[in-house]
Design a protein around this motif. Sequence first.
Motif, short mmCIF file in Angstrom:
data_model
loop_
_atom_site.label_atom_id
_atom_site.label_comp_id
_atom_site.label_asym_id
_atom_site.label_seq_id
_atom_site.Cartn_x
_atom_site.Cartn_y
_atom_site.Cartn_z
N PRO A 17 32.14 35.95 8.08
CA PRO A 17 31.95 34.70 8.85
C PRO A 17 31.45 33.58 7.95
O PRO A 17 30.31 33.12 8.05
N TYR A 18 32.32 33.10 7.08
CA TYR A 18 31.91 32.13 6.06
C TYR A 18 31.39 30.83 6.66
O TYR A 18 30.46 30.22 6.12
N VAL A 19 31.98 30.38 7.75
CA VAL A 19 31.55 29.11 8.34
C VAL A 19 30.15 29.25 8.94
O VAL A 19 29.30 28.37 8.79
N THR A 20 29.90 30.36 9.61
CA THR A 20 28.56 30.59 10.16
C THR A 20 27.52 30.60 9.05
O THR A 20 26.46 29.97 9.15
N TRP A 21 27.81 31.31 7.97
CA TRP A 21 26.90 31.33 6.84
C TRP A 21 26.70 29.92 6.27
O TRP A 21 25.59 29.51 5.96
N GLY A 22 27.81 29.19 6.16
CA GLY A 22 27.72 27.83 5.62
C GLY A 22 26.91 26.90 6.50
O GLY A 22 26.15 26.06 5.99
N LEU A 23 27.05 27.04 7.81
CA LEU A 23 26.27 26.21 8.73
C LEU A 23 24.78 26.52 8.63
O LEU A 23 23.95 25.61 8.69
N ILE A 24 24.45 27.79 8.49
CA ILE A 24 23.04 28.15 8.33
C ILE A 24 22.48 27.53 7.04
O ILE A 24 21.40 26.94 7.04
N LEU A 25 23.23 27.64 5.96
CA LEU A 25 22.80 27.05 4.69
C LEU A 25 22.67 25.53 4.80
O LEU A 25 21.73 24.94 4.27
N ALA A 26 23.61 24.89 5.51
CA ALA A 26 23.56 23.44 5.67
C ALA A 26 22.32 23.01 6.45
O ALA A 26 21.68 22.00 6.12
N ASN A 27 21.98 23.76 7.48
CA ASN A 27 20.78 23.43 8.26
C ASN A 27 19.50 23.62 7.43
O ASN A 27 18.58 22.79 7.50
N VAL A 28 19.45 24.70 6.67
CA VAL A 28 18.28 24.93 5.81
C VAL A 28 18.20 23.85 4.73
O VAL A 28 17.11 23.32 4.45
N PHE A 29 19.33 23.50 4.14
CA PHE A 29 19.36 22.44 3.12
C PHE A 29 18.86 21.13 3.69
O PHE A 29 18.05 20.43 3.07
N ALA A 30 19.34 20.77 4.89
CA ALA A 30 18.92 19.52 5.51
C ALA A 30 17.41 19.50 5.76
O ALA A 30 16.75 18.48 5.56
#
Length: 234
Positions: A17-30
């Motif tokens: 689930p690459y998009v789910t992982w990416g969204l989690i990383l994006a939220n943490v980054f923000a």
Amino acid sequence: MFIPLHDHNPLRHVLRPYVTWGLILANVFAYVVLQGAGVGEVYEASAYSYGLIPSVLFDLRDLSPELMAVPENATLVTYAFLHADFWHLAGNMLFLWVFGDNVEDAMGHVKYLAFYLLSAAAGGLAYALLSPGSDVPLVGASGAVSGIVAAYVMLHPRVRVWVLVLGRIPLPIPALWALGAWIGLQFFNLVTDSDGQVAWSAHVGGIVAGAVLVMVLRRRGVRLFDRGLTTGTR
């Protein structure tokens, strides 16, 4: 009410689930970079720069030029990558981690990303429409996550989800019971908790959007209310 821990629901169409992982990383980054991990002036300024302010969205107020980082309409999405504090972030990311992968699996990567962003926008718009004169910035991924919860329960109502009931008792509960109760609570709070600190309208807007969008964006052949798996591992 409960804390989700894990679901017995293997992926059927995507390897990861690459998009789910990416969204989690994006939220943490923000949260860490844009919001300064919730500390200092950067944190407060980020809420006004990227958060959704209904009065600004509807041109009832003007935002200071130094705070205008994105166009007003873009805040219907950018607000969903900010959070009020660490626990706000952690709670939303936990729901996204447990339930997002199976929704991504049912839609495919690209459609799932569109689904997430549209659910976020619907949640933000619902909040703005019910509080058009508010100057308080809305932040949080709850609208998008609420859309995922609605889609998940429509896709896999019988899958057992391990949850911590009352924050301490681990139990495997069918998704329909656990998530159905959670969804009902959001509507109940919208009606009864008008003075609360939680934007229940954003949750409800995301739920409605998620329920509609999953019917349109799921893969061909993916059934709603699938009997799914009630036991097993992932």
